[in-house]
Each structure stands twice: as structure tokens, then as C-alpha cells.
Design a protein around this motif. Structure first.
Motif, PDB file in Angstrom:
ATOM      1  N   MET A   1      14.069  32.457  26.348  1.00 24.98           N
ATOM      2  CA  MET A   1      12.862  33.118  26.850  1.00 24.98           C
ATOM      3  C   MET A   1      12.217  32.352  28.019  1.00 24.98           C
ATOM      4  SD  MET A   1      12.742  35.879  25.210  1.00 24.98           S
ATOM      5  CE  MET A   1      11.150  36.459  25.775  1.00 24.98           C
ATOM      6  N   LYS A   2      12.427  31.039  28.051  1.00 28.58           N
ATOM      7  CA  LYS A   2      11.771  30.273  29.113  1.00 28.58           C
ATOM      8  C   LYS A   2      12.308  30.637  30.496  1.00 28.58           C
ATOM      9  CE  LYS A   2      14.677  26.227  28.126  1.00 28.58           C
ATOM     10  NZ  LYS A   2      14.638  24.832  27.633  1.00 28.58           N
ATOM     11  N   TYR A   3      13.568  31.017  30.563  1.00 27.20           N
ATOM     12  CA  TYR A   3      14.130  31.409  31.857  1.00 27.20           C
ATOM     13  C   TYR A   3      13.556  32.750  32.317  1.00 27.20           C
ATOM     14  CZ  TYR A   3      17.367  27.860  30.181  1.00 27.20           C
ATOM     15  OH  TYR A   3      17.905  26.704  29.653  1.00 27.20           O
ATOM     16  N   ILE A   4      13.395  33.658  31.366  1.00 27.84           N
ATOM     17  CA  ILE A   4      12.773  34.952  31.686  1.00 27.84           C
ATOM     18  C   ILE A   4      11.329  34.734  32.126  1.00 27.84           C
ATOM     19  CG2 ILE A   4      12.046  37.181  30.741  1.00 27.84           C
ATOM     20  CD1 ILE A   4      14.489  37.026  28.881  1.00 27.84           C
ATOM     21  N   ALA A   5      10.637  33.821  31.437  1.00 28.49           N
ATOM     22  CA  ALA A   5       9.251  33.515  31.808  1.00 28.49           C
ATOM     23  C   ALA A   5       9.166  32.987  33.237  1.00 28.49           C
ATOM     24  CB  ALA A   5       8.663  32.495  30.830  1.00 28.49           C
ATOM     25  N   GLU A   6      10.109  32.111  33.599  1.00 29.23           N
ATOM     26  CA  GLU A   6      10.121  31.591  34.975  1.00 29.23           C
ATOM     27  C   GLU A   6      10.362  32.716  35.986  1.00 29.23           C
ATOM     28  OE1 GLU A   6       9.661  28.378  36.577  1.00 29.23           O
ATOM     29  OE2 GLU A   6       8.545  28.357  34.699  1.00 29.23           O
ATOM     30  N   GLY A   7      11.256  33.642  35.630  1.00 25.07           N
ATOM     31  CA  GLY A   7      11.526  34.761  36.514  1.00 25.07           C
ATOM     32  C   GLY A   7      10.323  35.674  36.663  1.00 25.07           C
ATOM     33  N   PHE A  54       2.333  31.589  30.842  1.00 26.04           N
ATOM     34  CA  PHE A  54       3.666  31.066  30.542  1.00 26.04           C
ATOM     35  C   PHE A  54       3.759  29.551  30.375  1.00 26.04           C
ATOM     36  CE2 PHE A  54       4.748  35.076  32.941  1.00 26.04           C
ATOM     37  CZ  PHE A  54       5.215  35.772  31.834  1.00 26.04           C
ATOM     38  N   ALA A  55       2.645  28.833  30.458  1.00 25.48           N
ATOM     39  CA  ALA A  55       2.699  27.367  30.371  1.00 25.48           C
ATOM     40  C   ALA A  55       3.332  26.885  29.072  1.00 25.48           C
ATOM     41  CB  ALA A  55       1.299  26.785  30.518  1.00 25.48           C
ATOM     42  N   ASN A  56       3.048  27.560  27.977  1.00 25.09           N
ATOM     43  CA  ASN A  56       3.576  27.127  26.682  1.00 25.09           C
ATOM     44  C   ASN A  56       4.988  27.633  26.414  1.00 25.09           C
ATOM     45  OD1 ASN A  56       1.245  25.702  26.019  1.00 25.09           O
ATOM     46  ND2 ASN A  56       0.272  27.499  25.103  1.00 25.09           N
ATOM     47  N   ILE A  57       5.539  28.430  27.339  1.00 27.11           N
ATOM     48  CA  ILE A  57       6.897  28.955  27.159  1.00 27.11           C
ATOM     49  C   ILE A  57       7.887  28.196  28.041  1.00 27.11           C
ATOM     50  CG2 ILE A  57       8.394  30.983  27.355  1.00 27.11           C
ATOM     51  CD1 ILE A  57       5.877  32.705  26.892  1.00 27.11           C
ATOM     52  N   SER A  58       7.604  28.133  29.317  1.00 23.73           N
ATOM     53  CA  SER A  58       8.553  27.508  30.249  1.00 23.73           C
ATOM     54  C   SER A  58       7.993  26.265  30.935  1.00 23.73           C
ATOM     55  CB  SER A  58       8.958  28.513  31.332  1.00 23.73           C
ATOM     56  OG  SER A  58       7.860  28.787  32.190  1.00 23.73           O
ATOM     57  N   ARG A  73      11.437  13.301  36.168  1.00 25.21           N
ATOM     58  CA  ARG A  73      10.684  12.709  35.054  1.00 25.21           C
ATOM     59  C   ARG A  73      11.393  12.878  33.709  1.00 25.21           C
ATOM     60  NH1 ARG A  73       5.601  11.467  35.124  1.00 25.21           N
ATOM     61  NH2 ARG A  73       5.135  12.576  33.181  1.00 25.21           N
ATOM     62  N   LYS A  74      12.577  13.505  33.762  1.00 26.59           N
ATOM     63  CA  LYS A  74      13.403  13.736  32.564  1.00 26.59           C
ATOM     64  C   LYS A  74      12.697  14.613  31.524  1.00 26.59           C
ATOM     65  CE  LYS A  74      15.743   9.274  33.171  1.00 26.59           C
ATOM     66  NZ  LYS A  74      16.718   9.858  34.105  1.00 26.59           N
ATOM     67  N   GLU A  75      11.857  15.522  32.013  1.00 25.94           N
ATOM     68  CA  GLU A  75      11.186  16.462  31.117  1.00 25.94           C
ATOM     69  C   GLU A  75      11.966  17.761  30.981  1.00 25.94           C
ATOM     70  OE1 GLU A  75       6.959  16.883  31.376  1.00 25.94           O
ATOM     71  OE2 GLU A  75       6.737  14.965  32.409  1.00 25.94           O
ATOM     72  N   ILE A  76      12.914  17.988  31.889  1.00 24.51           N
ATOM     73  CA  ILE A  76      13.892  19.062  31.732  1.00 24.51           C
ATOM     74  C   ILE A  76      15.260  18.484  32.049  1.00 24.51           C
ATOM     75  CG2 ILE A  76      12.267  20.920  32.298  1.00 24.51           C
ATOM     76  CD1 ILE A  76      13.544  21.070  35.082  1.00 24.51           C
ATOM     77  N   ASP A  77      16.322  19.125  31.529  1.00 22.76           N
ATOM     78  CA  ASP A  77      17.671  18.622  31.792  1.00 22.76           C
ATOM     79  C   ASP A  77      18.309  19.395  32.954  1.00 22.76           C
ATOM     80  OD1 ASP A  77      18.519  21.082  30.727  1.00 22.76           O
ATOM     81  OD2 ASP A  77      18.930  20.224  28.752  1.00 22.76           O
ATOM     82  N   GLN A  88      13.994  31.527  39.693  1.00 24.45           N
ATOM     83  CA  GLN A  88      12.899  31.479  40.668  1.00 24.45           C
ATOM     84  C   GLN A  88      13.296  32.127  41.996  1.00 24.45           C
ATOM     85  OE1 GLN A  88      12.410  27.257  40.584  1.00 24.45           O
ATOM     86  NE2 GLN A  88      11.200  27.271  38.701  1.00 24.45           N
ATOM     87  N   PHE A  89      14.474  31.776  42.506  1.00 20.17           N
ATOM     88  CA  PHE A  89      14.904  32.351  43.788  1.00 20.17           C
ATOM     89  C   PHE A  89      15.221  33.841  43.653  1.00 20.17           C
ATOM     90  CE2 PHE A  89      15.776  27.861  44.928  1.00 20.17           C
ATOM     91  CZ  PHE A  89      15.128  27.825  46.145  1.00 20.17           C
ATOM     92  N   LEU A  90      15.904  34.218  42.575  1.00 18.54           N
ATOM     93  CA  LEU A  90      16.238  35.626  42.362  1.00 18.54           C
ATOM     94  C   LEU A  90      14.981  36.478  42.220  1.00 18.54           C
ATOM     95  CD1 LEU A  90      18.341  37.870  41.791  1.00 18.54           C
ATOM     96  CD2 LEU A  90      18.219  37.215  39.370  1.00 18.54           C
TER      97      LEU A  90
END
Length: 215
Positions: A1-7, A54-58, A73-77, A88-90
Motif C-alpha cells: 500500500m505504501k507504493y500506491i500511497a506514494e503514487g 499518507f505520512a503513516n502509510i508511506s 539515513r537507512k530509513e528505507i531500503d 513518483q515519476f509515473l
């Protein structure tokens, strides 16, 4: 869901930036100051809303440069980083074509002819991106619930105190290549935006690191 939230978040951000630019240009009777003011208010407003949504999702990045700093910062891989950038680009480019359709712009596919500048613009984007990332990192550290309003207010101010109008976002920058309306950016100007954004993000990352190490 986090990827959809970013989109979704990026879609709404770009749609508001480009759509409000078209609306403002249509209604301002050639007064660019009025058009920019309308564009500014709409952009600041949607930033507050989508970050709260969306802050709490993505994490509500909606910006490859924000994702890049969070990767450092190693908060995402690496996987999250790549998929965030893809969405984001799409979503940004999709938003431009959608806005052209709903405003009945003559050609849905366009390439901007709006040349915005060179080296001074690059410096402007360093300042804008440094300011945006510094806003996010410091407010998040001390008052995470206020990140949304902090980002919204910084970008609102940034529209008016930077010569680049504070893009500070590669996904928004690339998307705006595909609209020859008020908010468009000609391809020849893109490199100055992107280099400035990268340098500004690195400065913000190391600046925050220095503060964190000297508490």
C-alpha cells in the motif's frame, strides 16, 4: 500500500501544481503575480493535505530527493527507494496528461518551451531543496506532527523568495517538462534544476548530521 500511497500523493501534488497554474493563468488576465499567487496557495494547501493523508502509510515523500535522503539515513531500503521513484515519476507524468484532459487543453501531450534559466536557477534550487529537506529533518526530529504544516509553509514561502519558485522535487520537475502551460519547464532547463536539487539534498543531509552529532 505504501507504493500506491506514494503514487496517489504525487499525482495530487502534480495535478494541483499544473492544474492551478492553468486555472490561474486563465483567470488572471495576464497578471503573472496574481497567477503565481493562486498557484502558490493551491500548492501549499495540497502539500499539507497529502502529507497528513499518507505520512503513516508511506512516509509521505512524494519526492525522489526526499526518498534519496531517507535512503542515505537507512530509513528505507534499496527496493523501497526504486519503487518509490518509479511511482513518483509515473504518477507525476500521468497527472500532467490528466490535467490537460480535464482542462480541455488542445494537445494532451506537450513539451514545454518555458526556458527558466541556468546557473542562478541551479543555485536557487540548491537553496530551495536544502531548505525543504532541512525543514523536514529538523521538524520531524522535534515535532513530527508538524511536518505537514512546516513543508506546506516552506514551499509557500519558497515560491516567492527563490527565482526557481522552489521546485525542489525531481518528479515534479520532469513532469512539468510535459506541459507548455504556466508551470512548464523547457527540457534545456531541467539539468540545472536536477543538479541543484541533488546538491541541496546532500547539503541538508550533512548539515542535519552535524547537528545530530553535536547535541
Amino acid at each position: 500500500m505504501k507504493y500506491i500511497a506514494e503514487g496517489l500523493g504525487t499525482f495530487f501534488l502534480v495535478a494541483v501544481v499544473v492544474g492551478s497554474g492553468i486555472m490561474a493563468e486563465n483567470l488572471s488576465n495576464g497578471n503573472n503575480a496574481v497567477a503565481l499567487l493562486g498557484n502558490t496557495i493551491a500548492t501549499g494547501a495540497i502539500l499539507f493535505v497529502i502529507i497528513k493523508m499518507f505520512a503513516n502509510i508511506s512516509g509521505a515523500h512524494f519526492n525522489p530527493i526526499v526518498s534519496f535522503v531517507f535512503l542515505l539515513r537507512k530509513e528505507i531500503d534499496n527496493r523501497d527507494f526504486i519503487l518509490y521513484l518509479f511511482m513518483q515519476f509515473l504518477a507525476g507524468i500521468t497527472a500532467v496528461f490528466t490535467v490537460h484532459y480535464i482542462f480541455e487543453v488542445e494537445h494532451i501531450f506537450q513539451i514545454s518551451t518555458n526556458v527558466r534559466g541556468e546557473v542562478p536557477l541551479l543555485v536557487s534550487e540548491i537553496i530551495a531543496t536544502f531548505g525543504l529537506l532541512t525543514t523536514i529533518l529538523f521538524i520531524r526530529e522535534h515535532d513530527a506532527s508538524s511536518v505537514a504544516i512546516g513543508v506546506a509553509l516552506f514551499i509557500t514561502a519558497g515560491y516567492w523568495f527563490t527565482s526557481s519558485t522552489s521546485f525542489a522535487n525531481p518528479a515534479v520537475t520532469i513532469a512539468r517538462v510535459f506541459t507548455d502551460t504556466f508551470t512548464g519547464i523547457a527540457p534545456i532547463s531541467v539539468k540545472f534544476f536536477l543538479i541543484g536539487q541533488l546538491l541541496g539534498s546532500l547539503l541538508a543531509y550533512f548539515n542535519f548530521k552535524i547537528f545530530s552529532n553535536n547535541k
